[in-house]
Write an enzyme that holds these catalytic residues in place. Structure first.
Site, short mmCIF file in Angstrom:
data_model
loop_
_atom_site.label_atom_id
_atom_site.label_comp_id
_atom_site.label_asym_id
_atom_site.label_seq_id
_atom_site.Cartn_x
_atom_site.Cartn_y
_atom_site.Cartn_z
N GLY A 69 -51.93 105.76 70.63
CA GLY A 69 -51.42 104.37 71.49
C GLY A 69 -50.69 104.12 72.89
N GLY A 70 -50.67 102.97 72.86
CA GLY A 70 -49.93 103.19 73.99
C GLY A 70 -50.75 102.62 75.70
CD GLN A 71 -50.84 99.03 78.15
OE1 GLN A 71 -51.70 99.04 79.24
NE2 GLN A 71 -51.66 98.15 76.39
CB THR A 73 -48.39 108.40 80.98
OG1 THR A 73 -47.33 108.84 81.01
CG2 THR A 73 -48.87 109.18 79.38
CE1 TYR A 74 -50.05 113.45 87.60
CE2 TYR A 74 -47.70 114.32 86.82
CZ TYR A 74 -49.22 114.32 87.69
OH TYR A 74 -49.77 115.35 88.57
CG LEU A 136 -42.55 109.32 71.45
CD1 LEU A 136 -41.40 109.66 72.37
CD2 LEU A 136 -41.94 108.90 70.36
N GLY A 137 -46.94 109.18 72.04
CA GLY A 137 -47.65 108.92 72.17
C GLY A 137 -48.38 109.23 70.96
CB CYS A 166 -45.29 103.52 79.15
SG CYS A 166 -44.31 104.81 78.90
#
Length: 207
Positions: A69-71, A73-74, A136-137, A166
């Site tokens: 889930g989520g957008q 990130t690095y 978090l993901g 995110c």
């Protein structure tokens, strides 16, 4: 049923992701839960329903569309990653309880260094002074979780300049060293794991 902790060092994201999917697909009701501890080689990851437009400049590392889930990130060296491969159904845990435990374990770690950390409603992760410290993901399949938590310890934060972290425009990102805590990943791994195991009651029998 106790939890197994596996230390992987610095690994490619795709290799570990494939291993998590395989572990989750092949596990049985008797398979012990595991926490995987590692750092990643530089990579950007985009969640399953993530918007690629949140990459706003040329990326300095490959971009992988993940099933978490989520957008966007690095991940990179200097960031502590803990993947939680847990049979939530067997433990009687919901996704919200797992998210809360991951966040609370980071907040507890920060308190040990005199930092006041907090969560934000609707924006999973841990923040210090309005800057994001941990992301978090998660993915849940067949009642079992994988993916997990990434904590910025002493990584190069400039990699986040190329994205809306995110999915949040202008969100500052920080690390423990940027906050004045001169530590390395190896120094915070044990206390963070201890906090997470305690929060999730993974040191005792599954219900």
């Amino acid at each position: 049923m106790d939890v197994l902790i596996r230390q992987f060092g610095v690994e490619d994201y795709a290799t570990v992701w494939d291993a998590m999917k395989r572990f989750t697909a092949e596990r049985t009701p008797a398979t012990p839960d595991e926490l995987w501890v590692l750092e990643h080689r530089p990579v950007y990851t985009l969640g399953l329903n993530g918007d690629p437009s949140h990459a706003i400049a040329p990326l300095s590392a490959p971009l992988v569309r993940s099933d978490r889930g989520g957008q966007i990130t690095y991940h990179g060296p200097g960031q502590l990653v803990i993947y939680a491969l847990i049979d939530l159904a067997r433990r009687g845990l919901g996704v919200r309880a797992l998210v809360s435990a991951l966040e609370t374990s980071v907040i507890g770690l920060c308190a040990q260094y005199g930092l006041r950390a907090e969560t934000r409603r609707g924006a999973p992760g841990v923040y210090v002074a309005r800057s994001k410290l941990a992301s978090l993901g998660l993915r849940v399949r067949r009642g079992c979780s994988y993916h997990g938590l990434s904590l910025n310890v002493d990584l190069d934060l400039s990699a986040f300049d190329a994205i809306h972290p995110c999915g949040y425009r202008g969100l500052p990102v920080t690390s423990l060293t940027a906050l004045g805590i001169p530590v390395r990943v190896c120094e915070v791994t044990a206390p963070l794991l201890l906090g997470l195991i305690t929060e999730l009651h993974l040191d005792g029998p599954a219900p």
